[in-house]
Design a protein around this motif. Sequence first.
Motif, mmCIF file in Angstrom:
data_model
loop_
_atom_site.group_PDB
_atom_site.id
_atom_site.type_symbol
_atom_site.label_atom_id
_atom_site.label_comp_id
_atom_site.label_asym_id
_atom_site.label_seq_id
_atom_site.Cartn_x
_atom_site.Cartn_y
_atom_site.Cartn_z
ATOM 1 N N ILE A 165 -2.105 -3.122 2.815
ATOM 2 C CA ILE A 165 -1.584 -2.357 3.752
ATOM 3 C C ILE A 165 -1.339 -1.010 3.418
ATOM 4 C CG2 ILE A 165 0.688 -2.440 5.280
ATOM 5 C CD1 ILE A 165 0.399 -5.560 4.952
ATOM 6 N N GLN A 166 -0.845 -0.657 2.592
ATOM 7 C CA GLN A 166 -0.452 0.797 2.155
ATOM 8 C C GLN A 166 -1.807 1.544 1.983
ATOM 9 O OE1 GLN A 166 1.571 0.507 -1.684
ATOM 10 N NE2 GLN A 166 3.546 0.415 -0.611
ATOM 11 N N GLU A 196 0.343 -6.292 0.018
ATOM 12 C CA GLU A 196 1.192 -4.797 0.229
ATOM 13 C C GLU A 196 0.434 -3.606 -0.120
ATOM 14 O OE1 GLU A 196 5.639 -3.220 -0.312
ATOM 15 O OE2 GLU A 196 4.820 -4.416 -1.980
ATOM 16 N N ARG A 198 5.462 -8.797 7.051
ATOM 17 C CA ARG A 198 6.740 -8.779 6.726
ATOM 18 C C ARG A 198 7.651 -9.783 7.369
ATOM 19 N NH1 ARG A 198 7.270 -4.723 3.186
ATOM 20 N NH2 ARG A 198 5.581 -3.178 3.309
ATOM 21 N N ASP A 255 1.356 -4.585 9.438
ATOM 22 C CA ASP A 255 2.477 -4.614 8.385
ATOM 23 C C ASP A 255 3.567 -5.486 8.832
ATOM 24 O OD1 ASP A 255 4.093 -3.866 6.381
ATOM 25 O OD2 ASP A 255 4.299 -1.781 7.139
#
Length: 153
Positions: free
Chosen positions: A76-77, A73, A58, A54
């Motif tokens: 990753i979540q 995203e 980012r 993550d």
Amino acid sequence: MSTVGPREIEQYLAAYSEQAERWKLDHDEAMACVDLEQFLVLGLTLAFSIDMIDTNWRTAMLAGQVEYDPAEEAEIQGRYRSWLAPSADILNRIEGMEAKGYKVRWADEFRRAYRDAVSLFVPDAEFFSGDALVELRDAAIDAQRAGSHEHGE
């Protein structure tokens, strides 16, 4: 060594058997605690790995090296959610061992990783509410009105 009669020997045999069974239970619990500690290391390693994926994504995005990708995203979540899925049960196991008097290594680090992961899914309005933040906000507003705030600090 003194001689033990038939009646006494039965009492000693019963006590001996009971003690052995109690030792086995204590040993089994202690080994379960060791197993849990080893499992926590695996869980923490996975949490750290997800955090690094993550953070790297980012950082690259903020540096302009990659474009924002909602699918990335979401992936990753999804990893965080997959990690969280068994984690509440693991926290219960930690609490159970601690209630029995065991000191579970890595428990504090696991709790912190769990809180951090859960916080990612708390809406901003809920996350940034609370008395402490309200007091900080009010103090900053008061300082600004009093002229004690300097730009750039």
